[in-house]
Enzyme design. Structure first.
Site, PDB file in Angstrom:
ATOM      1  N   HIS A   9      -7.576  -8.097  -2.347  1.00 60.75           N
ATOM      2  CA  HIS A   9      -8.880  -7.468  -2.145  1.00 60.75           C
ATOM      3  C   HIS A   9      -8.820  -5.993  -2.507  1.00 60.75           C
ATOM      4  O   HIS A   9      -7.759  -5.383  -2.526  1.00 60.75           O
ATOM      5  CB  HIS A   9      -9.352  -7.620  -0.700  1.00 60.75           C
ATOM      6  CG  HIS A   9      -8.448  -6.973   0.306  1.00 60.75           C
ATOM      7  ND1 HIS A   9      -7.319  -7.608   0.790  1.00 60.75           N
ATOM      8  CD2 HIS A   9      -8.469  -5.757   0.874  1.00 60.75           C
ATOM      9  CE1 HIS A   9      -6.703  -6.797   1.634  1.00 60.75           C
ATOM     10  NE2 HIS A   9      -7.364  -5.656   1.705  1.00 60.75           N
ATOM     11  N   TYR A  29      -0.879  -9.818   0.702  1.00 61.62           N
ATOM     12  CA  TYR A  29       0.195  -9.308   1.558  1.00 61.62           C
ATOM     13  C   TYR A  29       0.121  -9.917   2.955  1.00 61.62           C
ATOM     14  O   TYR A  29      -0.954 -10.294   3.415  1.00 61.62           O
ATOM     15  CB  TYR A  29       0.195  -7.777   1.618  1.00 61.62           C
ATOM     16  CG  TYR A  29      -1.043  -7.167   2.220  1.00 61.62           C
ATOM     17  CD1 TYR A  29      -1.153  -6.978   3.604  1.00 61.62           C
ATOM     18  CD2 TYR A  29      -2.092  -6.757   1.416  1.00 61.62           C
ATOM     19  CE1 TYR A  29      -2.282  -6.408   4.151  1.00 61.62           C
ATOM     20  CE2 TYR A  29      -3.227  -6.188   1.969  1.00 61.62           C
ATOM     21  CZ  TYR A  29      -3.314  -6.016   3.338  1.00 61.62           C
ATOM     22  OH  TYR A  29      -4.438  -5.465   3.869  1.00 61.62           O
ATOM     23  N   TYR A  53       0.834  -1.199   0.000  1.00 62.99           N
ATOM     24  CA  TYR A  53       0.000   0.000   0.000  1.00 62.99           C
ATOM     25  C   TYR A  53       0.870   1.251   0.000  1.00 62.99           C
ATOM     26  O   TYR A  53       1.957   1.272   0.588  1.00 62.99           O
ATOM     27  CB  TYR A  53      -0.875   0.046   1.258  1.00 62.99           C
ATOM     28  CG  TYR A  53      -2.082  -0.862   1.246  1.00 62.99           C
ATOM     29  CD1 TYR A  53      -3.326  -0.385   0.853  1.00 62.99           C
ATOM     30  CD2 TYR A  53      -1.990  -2.179   1.674  1.00 62.99           C
ATOM     31  CE1 TYR A  53      -4.444  -1.206   0.877  1.00 62.99           C
ATOM     32  CE2 TYR A  53      -3.106  -3.004   1.699  1.00 62.99           C
ATOM     33  CZ  TYR A  53      -4.326  -2.516   1.300  1.00 62.99           C
ATOM     34  OH  TYR A  53      -5.430  -3.327   1.326  1.00 62.99           O
ATOM     35  N   HIS A  77     -10.802  -2.464  -1.226  1.00 66.08           N
ATOM     36  CA  HIS A  77     -11.723  -1.860  -0.260  1.00 66.08           C
ATOM     37  C   HIS A  77     -12.736  -0.994  -0.997  1.00 66.08           C
ATOM     38  O   HIS A  77     -12.356  -0.214  -1.883  1.00 66.08           O
ATOM     39  CB  HIS A  77     -10.963  -0.982   0.726  1.00 66.08           C
ATOM     40  CG  HIS A  77     -10.004  -1.731   1.594  1.00 66.08           C
ATOM     41  ND1 HIS A  77     -10.345  -2.186   2.848  1.00 66.08           N
ATOM     42  CD2 HIS A  77      -8.723  -2.107   1.404  1.00 66.08           C
ATOM     43  CE1 HIS A  77      -9.296  -2.807   3.385  1.00 66.08           C
ATOM     44  NE2 HIS A  77      -8.299  -2.775   2.529  1.00 66.08           N
ATOM     45  N   ARG A 109      -3.314 -11.697   3.815  1.00 65.32           N
ATOM     46  CA  ARG A 109      -4.618 -11.270   3.331  1.00 65.32           C
ATOM     47  C   ARG A 109      -4.786 -11.691   1.874  1.00 65.32           C
ATOM     48  O   ARG A 109      -3.904 -11.482   1.047  1.00 65.32           O
ATOM     49  CB  ARG A 109      -4.750  -9.723   3.375  1.00 65.32           C
ATOM     50  CG  ARG A 109      -4.851  -9.043   4.714  1.00 65.32           C
ATOM     51  CD  ARG A 109      -6.010  -9.443   5.603  1.00 65.32           C
ATOM     52  NE  ARG A 109      -7.288  -9.802   5.012  1.00 65.32           N
ATOM     53  CZ  ARG A 109      -8.204  -8.945   4.564  1.00 65.32           C
ATOM     54  NH1 ARG A 109      -8.011  -7.661   4.613  1.00 65.32           N
ATOM     55  NH2 ARG A 109      -9.347  -9.386   4.073  1.00 65.32           N
TER      56      ARG A 109
END
Lengths: 240, 185
Positions: free
Chosen positions: A164, A151, A112, A166, A161
């Site tokens: 995905h 990640y 991120y 958000h 995770r």
């Protein structure tokens, strides 16, 4: 006209707790100290929650929905280009038009842009990872982006995770607010993920997008469809 | 309405929402901020502030508080003017610079609707903020009256008059003895 007024005054149906995760979901460890434990108190829906912010088309610009372009510095972002599209509907299947969606995600490497993210994977100078879009009259939205990577996170040993995106939505009122995550079909990490599995069985599958060859654009990008259902208004007295 | 589709389940905002939701630090234009009032906004200009705590009393730094309120005239402005969004800082602190809302004229005391999101919250929580200097209106408010006596105080923001104006303190406890009242609505 009379029926229009009544419609606008009708209460929204309840949050369906058979669909939403409970606050306490111990396998997702951060919920242990962040979950309200006392019973929620029922509240009549008054004006301040039956209304909500309305974001106009001036709140987004054309690049906001193309994450392969809105973070470019000196080239194209790296990774698998995808299209994510779908409709925002209420529980009766009616479109939710002209409502804002915000999305954010990791880059193709699972990193991120957020300054706290210390995962040892490269940032992409040409990918920011956030977008906005307003649904059209049929409730349709469409983003072009890069498929996010998985990640690692600190919840438990060897925790990862699943990939995905958000999603944040407003809908017509403060009550229809929804923040969720969209997953990808066939991801082997899904059965192991306590955030995904915090959702009741039978409901969590709604968070998995569908691959669509019809949305897929030849020689350009794979397509995924993800419809989102917000709380709808309850039935009103018979309309004339 | 015939309910034919199921609501899409909620998921946590996770820890990394700031660059999308409050992106000024990343050089991006925010959609909403914690400054709802400009000099021209009619009404009493106030600050609403507080700290969001977890069940052990530790401040939560990866939390977002959103508010929705009427103007001083008790009406909801069209658009998003009554909407605010603030991420908590490292001390769990948030604030909004706004105006004190008027009552809707429906028997409810002046209040602000509040939504709380955080890493570790799989579903968001609804609460609402009332004002300590509205004792009579609060006493008649049907929502406050529906809350047990010993928990009602968690919904009352305490006014302090400081140089520069009125500040209302509204701490949010997600859990514990002082747990804030959250609503199902």
């Amino acid at each position: 006209m009379d029926s229009v007024v009544r419609e606008a005054e009708a209460d929204f149906g309840p949050r369906d707790w058979a669909q939403h995760p409970p606050y306490l979901s111990p396998l997702y460890k951060s919920t242990v100290l962040r979950s309200p434990r006392k019973p929620l108190i029922p509240m009549k829906q008054c004006l301040s929650v039956r209304t909500g912010p309305v974001f106009g088309h001036d709140s987004v610009d054309a690049l906001d929905s193309d994450l392969t372009k809105n973070g470019r510095v000196n080239g194209e972002p790296v990774g698998e280009r995808i299209i994510v599209t779908g409709r925002v509907l209420d529980e009766s299947g009616r479109p939710v038009p002209h409502t804002l969606l915000e999305i954010w995600q990791a880059n193709a490497c699972g990193r991120y842009v957020h300054r706290w993210d210390q995962h040892d994977a490269p940032l992409d100078p040409n990918f920011f990872g956030a977008g906005r879009c307003i649904t059209d009259a049929e409730g349709r939205y469409r983003f072009t982006t890069i498929k996010p990577g998985a990640y690692p996170w600190g919840n438990h040993h060897n925790a990862w995770r699943p990939a995905h995106i958000h999603f944040s939505l407003f809908g017509p009122s403060f009550l229809t607010r929804l923040v969720t995550q969209m997953y990808f079909p066939g991801d082997p990490l899904l059965p192991l993920d306590p955030i995904y599995n915090g959702v009741p069985e039978g409901a969590r599958e709604l968070l998995i997008s569908r691959f669509s060859i019809d949305v897929t654009e030849p020689v350009w990008a794979l397509g995924y469809e993800f419809d989102i259902v917000l709380r709808g208004r309850l039935a009103t007295p018979m309309e004339r | 309405m015939t309910q034919t589709l199921k609501q899409t389940p909620s998921q946590t905002v996770g820890p990394y929402f700031a660059y999308a939701w409050t992106p000024e630090l990343y050089g991006r234009r925010p959609l909403a901020t914690n400054r709802l009032a400009t000099h021209e906004t009619p009404g009493e200009h106030i600050r609403v502030e507080g700290v969001v705590y977890d069940g052990e009393g530790a401040p939560i730094r990866d939390c977002v508080v959103e508010i929705w309120q009427a103007g001083a005239d008790g009406k909801h402005a069209p658009g998003a003017a009554g909407f605010g969004r603030c991420g908590t800082n490292d001390a769990g602190y948030y604030f909004f610079d706004t105006v004190k809302p008027g009552g809707h004229g429906d028997g409810q005391a002046p209040h602000i609707a509040v939504t709380v999101f955080a890493r570790g919250m799989l579903s968001h929580a609804f609460t609402r903020l009332h004002f300590s200097d509205e004792a009579a209106a609060n006493a008649a408010d049907p929502v406050l009256s529906s809350v047990p006596d010993d928990r009602r105080g968690t919904l009352i923001a305490q006014r302090a008059d400081v140089p520069g104006g009125a500040v209302y303190r509204f701490d949010i406890h997600l859990q514990g003895d002082q747990e804030t009242v959250f609503f199902d609505c």
